[in-house]
Enzyme design. Sequence first.
Site, PDB file in Angstrom:
ATOM      1  N   CYS A  68      34.342  34.709  40.630  1.00  0.00           N
ATOM      2  CA  CYS A  68      35.105  35.896  41.055  1.00  0.00           C
ATOM      3  C   CYS A  68      34.182  36.998  41.564  1.00  0.00           C
ATOM      4  O   CYS A  68      34.616  37.875  42.295  1.00  0.00           O
ATOM      5  CB  CYS A  68      35.935  36.401  39.894  1.00  0.00           C
ATOM      6  SG  CYS A  68      34.942  36.682  38.434  1.00  0.00           S
ATOM      7  N   GLU A  79      41.712  40.079  34.390  1.00  0.00           N
ATOM      8  CA  GLU A  79      40.460  39.866  35.134  1.00  0.00           C
ATOM      9  C   GLU A  79      40.843  39.003  36.330  1.00  0.00           C
ATOM     10  O   GLU A  79      41.007  37.793  36.195  1.00  0.00           O
ATOM     11  CB  GLU A  79      39.427  39.152  34.261  1.00  0.00           C
ATOM     12  CG  GLU A  79      38.980  39.936  33.038  1.00  0.00           C
ATOM     13  CD  GLU A  79      38.131  41.141  33.385  1.00  0.00           C
ATOM     14  OE1 GLU A  79      37.625  41.223  34.518  1.00  0.00           O
ATOM     15  OE2 GLU A  79      37.987  42.021  32.516  1.00  0.00           O
ATOM     16  N   LYS A 119      45.297  29.207  26.190  1.00  0.00           N
ATOM     17  CA  LYS A 119      45.658  28.135  27.125  1.00  0.00           C
ATOM     18  C   LYS A 119      44.565  28.021  28.180  1.00  0.00           C
ATOM     19  O   LYS A 119      44.463  28.860  29.071  1.00  0.00           O
ATOM     20  CB  LYS A 119      47.001  28.434  27.804  1.00  0.00           C
ATOM     21  CG  LYS A 119      47.443  27.317  28.733  1.00  0.00           C
ATOM     22  CD  LYS A 119      47.924  27.884  30.061  1.00  0.00           C
ATOM     23  CE  LYS A 119      47.979  26.849  31.157  1.00  0.00           C
ATOM     24  NZ  LYS A 119      46.676  26.329  31.583  1.00  0.00           N
TER      25      LYS A 119
END
Length: 482
Positions: free
Chosen positions: A288, A254, A179
């Site tokens: 990130c 993550e 997804k």
Amino acid sequence: MSGYNTWLREGNFINGQWVGADSGETIDVTNPATGDVIGTVPNAGGAETARAIDAAQAAFPDFAAMDLMSRVGLLWKLHDALMDNADDLAELLTVEMGKPLAEAKGEITIGAQYIRWFAEEARRAKGEIVPAGVNGRRILVTRHPVGVVGMITPWNFPSSMLARKIGPALSVGCTVVAKPATATPYSGLAWAALAEEVGFPKGVLNVVTGSARKIAGAMMDSPAVRKITFTGSTEVGKELIRQSADTVKKVSMELGGNAPFIVFDDADLDKAVEGAMASKFRNAGQTCVCANRLYVQAGIHDAFVARLVEKTEALKVGNGLEEGVDQGPMVDMNAVEKVEEFISDARQKGGEVVTGGARHDKGGSFFKPTIITAATQAMMFAREEIFGPLAPVFRFDSEEEVIKLANDTEFGLACYAYSQDLGRAFRLNEGLDYGMIGINSGLITTVEAPFGGVKESGMGKEGGSQGLEDYLDTKYVCIDGI
Ligand code: NAP
């Protein structure tokens, strides 16, 4: 046909078919640089996801039993298809996400490298023969694909975040239901189109778009899904960890970061500034592993800030498709407002905006690259992930002090330090509670290394030989009477 339309697919890919949502509903996908709608994707939910899971489950036994070299061959073809179409795929990525074309091309390239890396690593997914404690016994440790893997990915690296999951999963014989983020679904759907083109069997890779809660809910509820791999915010990651308990799934997470970027007095100033620019402003600060807090030692502070301001003011902001653009738009207006909140909070608490600090004249979600000095631990960005083109600079005095400050967060993804002192590099490696440490380097992502965080930044690794582990179950056979 060439250009981003080549790989733009407006359906979901389930059991080898391109299909719409059961309801016929669609979601508009917009280009953040122009606000234009570039297409639609199905607004699918639980029922469509359940069918994708069934397809992946049905495809699993044959795919897992396929000759290793045949499976590896498919991954090589997938790598080649990515590289052969890198220009069009990069354009698609820029159009839906906003990052400059050169960065998008870099993302497609590293995605292809992950596919090739895991095709290579799967050939070394070895077991063990362990010495038995008593005579007449043999102990064998063997490794097996976990089964159907559910994948949920964010918008900031819409192609490569899937590469790091699809690569290891497919290479060892797992099948997939993925997804992608709703803001950037086309780079995810392109994986299905590429897999179809190179001949992966039907049901091996399924991609569903639509309601995150319903799609993830169907994945989490299904006992057939043996593993969930998620990249995204810590908040959603925690929720998924809780939900995975009911069917005891393996999970890889993550999650968010709050990277300290430490510059010591003995650093090479040019290299430190170059590293800070790359770490902070790549993808408009929406990564990130972005430098979130720049800690600069007192002796080099002023020279570092002066050089950083000069470089920051030279950044060209604009539509990522235009030549020479360094920074595209932010993903949406919520992201802009969040950066404004960080700036206003810092101003109220004594921070000084030395460049930028406001929306860009280009309008929309374009934002000026910003530097704030006199940053303190009381400011919001000391605690929270900024996810935007804002660099707060904190001044510090000693190594001991800065290690404490750097670790003063629940996150532990990436951190960076610039120094010429080798002993200090080892002390930092031992003292900093982070999954990844860049010493004299602001860009550390590479396929050979295990990418991943500690603390609330997640669990599991992507890349390196470790990146296969989470997609394998270990069994042991005890053979007695020998
Ligand atoms: P996000 O809101 O957590 O979304 C990530 C994905 O989760 C999207 O596909 C999203 O779907 C889906 N999602 C949202 N709510 C959900 C729910 N309740 N249940 C299940 N799935 C749900 O994160 P984001 O804002 O897109 O991404 C930014 C975050 O990702 C940052 O925190 C960043 O640090 C982190 N990140 C981490 C890494 C890493 O490797 N550690 C890499 C990149 C990004 P929709 O799009 O449909 O909402």
